[in-house]
Write a protein that holds these residues in place. Structure first.
Motif, mmCIF file in Angstrom:
data_model
loop_
_atom_site.group_PDB
_atom_site.id
_atom_site.type_symbol
_atom_site.label_atom_id
_atom_site.label_comp_id
_atom_site.label_asym_id
_atom_site.label_seq_id
_atom_site.Cartn_x
_atom_site.Cartn_y
_atom_site.Cartn_z
ATOM 1 N N ASN A 8 0.820 -1.086 0.131
ATOM 2 C CA ASN A 8 0.003 -0.096 -0.033
ATOM 3 C C ASN A 8 0.871 1.349 0.358
ATOM 4 O O ASN A 8 0.752 2.384 -0.753
ATOM 5 N N ILE A 9 1.865 1.386 0.781
ATOM 6 C CA ILE A 9 2.742 2.404 0.736
ATOM 7 C C ILE A 9 3.491 2.664 -0.508
ATOM 8 O O ILE A 9 3.818 3.602 -1.395
ATOM 9 N N TYR A 10 3.757 1.546 -1.092
ATOM 10 C CA TYR A 10 4.819 1.377 -2.302
ATOM 11 C C TYR A 10 3.645 2.022 -3.318
ATOM 12 O O TYR A 10 4.261 2.803 -4.303
ATOM 13 N N LEU A 11 2.459 1.576 -3.507
ATOM 14 C CA LEU A 11 1.565 2.274 -4.465
ATOM 15 C C LEU A 11 1.381 3.683 -4.319
ATOM 16 O O LEU A 11 0.788 4.456 -5.221
ATOM 17 N N HIS A 12 1.492 3.996 -2.954
ATOM 18 C CA HIS A 12 1.138 5.408 -2.708
ATOM 19 C C HIS A 12 1.870 6.122 -3.766
ATOM 20 O O HIS A 12 1.791 7.414 -4.181
ATOM 21 N N TYR A 13 3.295 5.902 -3.663
ATOM 22 C CA TYR A 13 4.326 6.606 -4.467
ATOM 23 C C TYR A 13 4.204 6.373 -5.836
ATOM 24 O O TYR A 13 4.448 7.343 -6.591
ATOM 25 N N VAL A 14 4.212 4.933 -6.063
ATOM 26 C CA VAL A 14 4.024 4.825 -7.675
ATOM 27 C C VAL A 14 3.001 5.144 -8.192
ATOM 28 O O VAL A 14 3.010 5.579 -9.432
ATOM 29 N N LEU A 15 1.798 5.033 -7.499
ATOM 30 C CA LEU A 15 0.417 5.431 -8.258
ATOM 31 C C LEU A 15 -0.203 6.640 -7.833
ATOM 32 O O LEU A 15 -0.562 7.593 -8.556
ATOM 33 N N ASP A 16 -0.451 6.868 -6.492
ATOM 34 C CA ASP A 16 -1.542 8.052 -6.092
ATOM 35 C C ASP A 16 -0.767 9.293 -6.473
ATOM 36 O O ASP A 16 -1.469 10.205 -6.999
ATOM 37 N N LEU A 17 0.634 9.604 -6.169
ATOM 38 C CA LEU A 17 1.088 10.726 -6.132
ATOM 39 C C LEU A 17 1.425 11.110 -7.641
ATOM 40 O O LEU A 17 1.083 12.064 -8.477
ATOM 41 N N ILE A 32 -11.090 11.439 -11.364
ATOM 42 C CA ILE A 32 -11.136 10.787 -10.130
ATOM 43 C C ILE A 32 -10.575 9.285 -9.901
ATOM 44 O O ILE A 32 -10.874 8.826 -11.100
ATOM 45 N N ILE A 33 -9.835 9.411 -8.909
ATOM 46 C CA ILE A 33 -9.389 7.827 -8.690
ATOM 47 C C ILE A 33 -9.595 7.703 -7.207
ATOM 48 O O ILE A 33 -9.481 8.310 -6.500
ATOM 49 N N VAL A 34 -10.130 6.283 -7.318
ATOM 50 C CA VAL A 34 -10.396 5.711 -6.107
ATOM 51 C C VAL A 34 -9.469 4.214 -5.923
ATOM 52 O O VAL A 34 -9.728 3.439 -6.750
ATOM 53 N N ARG A 35 -8.832 4.245 -4.743
ATOM 54 C CA ARG A 35 -7.871 2.807 -4.658
ATOM 55 C C ARG A 35 -8.057 2.369 -3.418
ATOM 56 O O ARG A 35 -8.136 2.969 -2.288
ATOM 57 N N TYR A 36 -8.089 1.097 -3.235
ATOM 58 C CA TYR A 36 -7.988 0.199 -2.105
ATOM 59 C C TYR A 36 -7.036 -0.865 -2.197
ATOM 60 O O TYR A 36 -7.119 -1.750 -3.160
ATOM 61 N N ALA A 37 -6.007 -0.686 -1.638
ATOM 62 C CA ALA A 37 -4.691 -1.918 -1.843
ATOM 63 C C ALA A 37 -4.464 -1.612 -3.140
ATOM 64 O O ALA A 37 -4.096 -0.523 -3.759
ATOM 65 N N ASP A 38 -4.652 -2.737 -3.747
ATOM 66 C CA ASP A 38 -4.002 -2.888 -5.136
ATOM 67 C C ASP A 38 -5.105 -2.849 -6.325
ATOM 68 O O ASP A 38 -4.868 -3.147 -7.655
ATOM 69 N N ASP A 39 -6.660 -2.601 -5.661
ATOM 70 C CA ASP A 39 -7.463 -2.501 -6.478
ATOM 71 C C ASP A 39 -8.014 -1.143 -6.574
ATOM 72 O O ASP A 39 -7.965 -0.404 -5.659
ATOM 73 N N PHE A 40 -8.116 -0.655 -7.862
ATOM 74 C CA PHE A 40 -8.473 0.968 -8.088
ATOM 75 C C PHE A 40 -9.286 1.287 -9.205
ATOM 76 O O PHE A 40 -8.998 0.160 -10.169
ATOM 77 N N ILE A 41 -10.118 2.201 -9.314
ATOM 78 C CA ILE A 41 -10.669 2.574 -10.528
ATOM 79 C C ILE A 41 -10.463 4.211 -10.853
ATOM 80 O O ILE A 41 -9.926 4.900 -9.871
ATOM 81 N N VAL A 42 -10.420 4.553 -12.179
ATOM 82 C CA VAL A 42 -10.158 5.815 -12.376
ATOM 83 C C VAL A 42 -11.296 6.376 -13.290
ATOM 84 O O VAL A 42 -11.546 5.599 -14.296
#
Length: 246
Positions: A8-17, A32-42
């Motif tokens: 989750n921390i890894y994806l915060h930097y790889v994807l969220d930011l 808009i992007i919604v993510r929970y763990a490694d599952d997300f929709i945009v």
């Protein structure tokens, strides 16, 4: 295997930011992007943005030795105008998608207004019912109050998550199948003591929580509840983004 917390921390930097920077710099409409763990929709206002983001995200993931699941990654037309646009092109109803245990559907209410309908995924419900059936078999010879207390706990937990607006039919179906599974379990205890449905209904009414919507509708959930005379009532709310940006 990496832990869910580290992932989750890894994806915060790889994807969220990265997605937040992409939105500010490249998006030409709402995003808009919604993510929970490694599952997300945009979600995007314009299809061109969606396709460009998809291509850029693939390249971004390749830089970190990551890849999208080809079976779960789709580009679909969804939203308020999707049904009308697809009808004009003669391509049928908008596609649905699954996210966090629900199937999301483009729908209209009784007044003809657009709404996003959420229903419990059928496969997830089947798995839960199968687990209840197996556990009740192990508890077959327990006293009925002990069985009932366990069933109440399980159903309460299921409803606490799934009792969202537009999901009433699924809740009723879940209640019915739990009642039927319990009835079959009690009938297996003794061939001489045949539980009737009437007796089962009374037992279920005592132990199984009734199916009802527990979560508020969006217009209620986001409604302003503070009076205007409160201190700070006139100060606009802060806008918080994934990366803490402006």
């Amino acid at each position: 295997m990496i832990s869910p917390l580290l992932a989750n921390i890894y994806l915060h930097y790889v994807l969220d930011l990265w997605a937040e920077r992409w939105r500010r710099r490249k998006a030409t409409g709402d995003m808009i992007i919604v993510r929970y763990a490694d599952d997300f929709i945009v979600g995007f206002q314009h299809e061109a943005n969606a396709r460009r983001f998809w291509d850029d995200m693939r390249k971004r993931f390749e830089e970190f030795s990551l890849s999208l699941n080809p079976e779960k990654t789709r580009l679909i037309e969804f939203g308020r105008f999707a049904a009308d646009r697809r009808a004009q092109r003669g391509v049928g109803k908008p596609e649905t998608f699954n996210f966090l245990g629900f199937t999301f559907i483009c729908e209209r209410n009784s007044c003809g207004q657009f709404l996003v309908k959420r229903i419990t995924r059928r496969d997830r419900m089947r798995v839960t019912l199968r687990e209840i059936k197996e556990e009740l078999r192990r508890r077959m010879h327990q006293p009925i109050p002990e069985q009932g207390a366990w069933i109440r706990q399980v159903v309460t937990g299921f409803f606490a998550y799934h009792a969202v607006p537009t999901n009433g039919a699924a809740l009723k179906a879940f209640y019915y199948y739990v009642e039927r599974i319990w009835l079959r379990t009690l009938r297996r205890r003794s061939q001489q003591d045949r539980f009737s449905w009437q007796r089962m209904h009374r037992l279920a009414a005592d132990w199984i929580p009734p199916p009802r919507i527990l979560h508020p509708y969006p217009d209620q959930r986001f409604a302003v509840t503070h009076p205007r005379w409160e201190p700070c009532a006139g100060i606009p709310p802060a806008r918080i983004w994934a990366g803490g940006g402006p």
